[in-house]
Design an enzyme around this catalytic site. Structure first.
Site, PDB file in Angstrom:
ATOM      1  N   HIS A 292       2.488 -11.613   7.814  1.00 40.67           N
ATOM      2  CA  HIS A 292       1.750 -10.516   7.184  1.00 40.67           C
ATOM      3  C   HIS A 292       2.257 -10.174   5.780  1.00 40.67           C
ATOM      4  O   HIS A 292       1.496  -9.724   4.937  1.00 40.67           O
ATOM      5  CB  HIS A 292       1.775  -9.265   8.078  1.00 40.67           C
ATOM      6  CG  HIS A 292       3.114  -8.612   8.186  1.00 40.67           C
ATOM      7  ND1 HIS A 292       4.140  -9.159   8.916  1.00 40.67           N
ATOM      8  CD2 HIS A 292       3.599  -7.448   7.658  1.00 40.67           C
ATOM      9  CE1 HIS A 292       5.204  -8.365   8.849  1.00 40.67           C
ATOM     10  NE2 HIS A 292       4.893  -7.321   8.091  1.00 40.67           N
TER      11      HIS A 292
ATOM     12  N   LYS B 216       4.787 -11.382  -0.451  1.00 42.97           N
ATOM     13  CA  LYS B 216       5.891 -10.756  -1.194  1.00 42.97           C
ATOM     14  C   LYS B 216       6.704 -11.776  -1.993  1.00 42.97           C
ATOM     15  O   LYS B 216       7.536 -11.397  -2.824  1.00 42.97           O
ATOM     16  CB  LYS B 216       6.806  -9.996  -0.244  1.00 42.97           C
ATOM     17  CG  LYS B 216       6.198  -8.694   0.272  1.00 42.97           C
ATOM     18  CD  LYS B 216       7.175  -7.934   1.156  1.00 42.97           C
ATOM     19  CE  LYS B 216       6.586  -6.603   1.610  1.00 42.97           C
ATOM     20  NZ  LYS B 216       7.523  -5.846   2.483  1.00 42.97           N
TER      21      LYS B 216
ATOM     22  N   HIS C  80      -3.779  -5.773   6.748  1.00 42.03           N
ATOM     23  CA  HIS C  80      -2.891  -4.883   7.501  1.00 42.03           C
ATOM     24  C   HIS C  80      -2.538  -3.599   6.748  1.00 42.03           C
ATOM     25  O   HIS C  80      -1.902  -2.699   7.318  1.00 42.03           O
ATOM     26  CB  HIS C  80      -1.619  -5.624   7.946  1.00 42.03           C
ATOM     27  CG  HIS C  80      -0.630  -5.893   6.856  1.00 42.03           C
ATOM     28  ND1 HIS C  80      -0.851  -6.845   5.880  1.00 42.03           N
ATOM     29  CD2 HIS C  80       0.582  -5.349   6.578  1.00 42.03           C
ATOM     30  CE1 HIS C  80       0.188  -6.892   5.063  1.00 42.03           C
ATOM     31  NE2 HIS C  80       1.069  -5.984   5.467  1.00 42.03           N
ATOM     32  N   HIS C  81      -2.957  -3.507   5.481  1.00 39.39           N
ATOM     33  CA  HIS C  81      -2.768  -2.248   4.737  1.00 39.39           C
ATOM     34  C   HIS C  81      -4.087  -1.491   4.566  1.00 39.39           C
ATOM     35  O   HIS C  81      -4.124  -0.465   3.880  1.00 39.39           O
ATOM     36  CB  HIS C  81      -2.139  -2.516   3.366  1.00 39.39           C
ATOM     37  CG  HIS C  81      -0.672  -2.816   3.431  1.00 39.39           C
ATOM     38  ND1 HIS C  81       0.256  -1.899   3.880  1.00 39.39           N
ATOM     39  CD2 HIS C  81       0.024  -3.947   3.120  1.00 39.39           C
ATOM     40  CE1 HIS C  81       1.472  -2.441   3.830  1.00 39.39           C
ATOM     41  NE2 HIS C  81       1.358  -3.686   3.382  1.00 39.39           N
TER      42      HIS C  81
END
Length: 549
Positions: free
Chosen positions: A409, A413, A469-470
């Site tokens: 997920h 990053k 997921h955000h």
């Protein structure tokens, strides 16, 4: 109602009175006792039963004796036929408790019971009561005899002809049923993607194909020299006894008397001679059949189970041996398919772990965090599946994929500078904008990687999760501002798991929260940030003690 005149009166018809329990010479050395042919005598005259038994008592056909069953009325016959569906032939009187009791029984056998195999021989002492032409045309019977014409020899001939006919029809029917089982097994088992489930399905279908067997199991042979290098008739050079290393083969799964043998060495389940038969079959590269067991092989292109052992069948007739060979041939393709799928799945898992490592190098808290997210996501998905609140979205495949897929997920990053990821304080607006890009970047990376695979996979679901997921249930999230069920279910599940784990553990920019405070926040955000159904499933898992480790 019966007439036994003429029996045994033929010039060459000598009645032989034999011991009904005398052994059959034709099967004395077979090692097993063949099941007898079942012959049902239906007549209201006890003397007819007695004479029939005397005349046919010493009859043996194809190594099998006769087992006599007696009924003195149509009602008694119905009960016996219900209890013995494998009756080969019926010697049936027409006139018993009623003038057409026998004909009514014929209708019951063919139309009510649907039994087309049993051979029906009508015997009547009053031919005028049931004219032969009319009966032959109107009823599904196989022979019609007036009792006055039935000498001992003619009764013998009629009975043996009926048994032979039954044998042929039974073989055809078992062939048909066996082929139906094989076709059905192929259609069902080829959908399996787990070797364990496929192997279990194989032994269960063998039990259906060979119902007389007391059990069956699949075994995997440990690595070693090619079995073709050994002499199948002698001891295996790799170990003491005729079973050699095959005694150490492991039972993958079993049914019947072998249902509890899973995981045990074959040598602890079978006697030495049977282990030797497995070794011999593998060395020869073909199936082996004994009076009480068989060893069947799967000719696979990839490593698979060594052999299929079927026990307690009492000897397989040729028709069942051929069906077993056809079954194993079809299932060999299935084993290869499952093996290739397993290799693909393992390759995908390795890819997931490799991509997950990228995020770990950037963020020291990510390693354990993603593993915990995986366990929580799987547990929540299984709870939603059990509740049925998400319809078909939370199916078995979904629950199988989401644990590993959720570990990706935050893979985006990798594109976020270290000074932002590891900043000890709050991020400024520009840094927040930059941080939020990880969702889009992660989705793009994983979607590009999953493109050639096609269908649902760890990578395609990982892309879905990374992008969503955000998002928030009320539409105020990022990157696309999706709301409600427009957000993929996988993203809604990981949203809850991610926030729960992030708040519960220390980060560079915050201290860990108390569990009660985290749960209160998640409940308060139900319907705003989170899908209420996912929150309810999460709370249920938490109250049970959390996901399994």
């Amino acid at each position: 109602m019966s007439d036994i005149q003429g029996w045994g009166q033929g010039e060459d018809d000598d009645l032989l009175f034999a011991d009904e329990d005398a052994p059959d010479p034709s099967s004395a050395n077979s090692g097993t006792v063949a099941a007898p042919w079942k012959l049902l005598i239906v007549d209201d005259d006890p003397e007819v039963h007695a004479i029939t038994r005397v005349v046919l008592n010493d009859v043996s056909f194809d190594g099998r004796r006769l087992q006599f069953l007696s009924a003195h009325s149509g009602g008694e016959a119905r009960a016996i036929l219900n209890d013995h569906p494998d009756i080969a032939a019926v010697l049936l009187d027409v006139v018993m408790e009623t003038e057409d009791a026998g004909l009514r029984l014929v209708h019951h056998i063919r139309e009510v019971l649907g039994n087309r195999r049993v051979r029906i021989i009508l015997r009547t002492g009053q031919p005028g009561q049931a004219p032969e032409r009319q009966v032959i045309v109107s009823y599904d019977i196989n022979d019609y005899k007036a009792k006055s014409e039935l000498t001992a020899q003619k009764l013998f001939t009629t009975t043996v002809a009926a048994l032979r006919s039954y044998q042929h029809i039974d073989a055809i029917e078992r062939n048909r049923q066996g082929l139906e089982t094989i076709v059905d097994a192929a259609g069902t088992l080829f959908e399996q993607r787990s070797m364990d489930r496929f192997a279990l399905g194989v032994v269960e279908r063998v039990a259906a194909l060979l119902p007389r067997a007391t059990g069956a199991f699949l075994c995997a042979v440990p690595p070693g020299p090619n079995p073709e290098d050994s002499n199948p008739e002698d001891s295996n050079p790799e170990g003491p006894g005729p079973g050699g290393r095959f005694r150490e083969a492991v039972v993958l799964c079993g049914t019947g008397v072998f249902a509890e043998a899973t995981g045990r060495p074959v040598g602890a389940v079978l006697p030495e001679a049977a282990c030797a038969d497995i070794a011999a079959a593998l060395a020869r590269g073909r199936s082996l059949h004994r009076d009480d067991h068989s060893v069947a092989l799967f000719q696979t292109q990839s490593p698979g189970p060594g052999a299929l052992f079927i026990g307690g069948h009492g000897g397989l007739p040729e028709v069942e041996r051929r069906l077993l060979e056809i079954f194993c041939s079809r299932m060999s393709v299935g084993f290869d398919n499952v093996s290739l799928y397993e290799q693909l799945r393992l390759a995908q898992i390795a890819t997931v772990h490799a991509l997950g490592k990228l995020a770990e190098y950037k963020d020291e808290v990510t390693g354990e965090h993603v593993r915990r997210i995986g366990r929580w996501a799987t547990a929540i998905a299984r709870e939603l599946q059990a509740r049925g609140t998400c319809g078909g979205d939370a199916d078995d495949r979904f629950c199988e994929l989401i644990g590993l897929a959720s570990m990706l997920h935050d893979v985006g990053k990798v594109a976020i500078p270290d000074q932002i990821l590891r900043k000890p304080g709050k991020l400024d607006p520009e840094e927040i904008t930059q941080m939020r890009e990880h969702a889009t970047i992660g989705g793009r990376i994983l979607r590009d990687a999953s493109g050639p695979v096609g269908g649902r996979s760890y990578l395609s679901m990982g892309a879905e999760i990374a992008e969503s997921h955000h998002e928030k249930f009320d539409g105020t999230g990022y990157p696309q501002g999706l709301a409600g069920e427009a957000i993929p279910l996988s993203g809604r599940i990981v949203a809850v798991a991610d926030v729960y784990d992030a708040l519960l553990h220390r980060r560079p920019y915050k201290e860990a929260w108390e569990l009660a405070a985290v749960v209160d926040l998640i409940r308060a955000e139900s319907g705003r940030h989170f899908d209420p159904r996912v929150v309810d499933a999460f709370v249920a898992v938490l109250e049970r003690g959390g996901p399994e480790a």
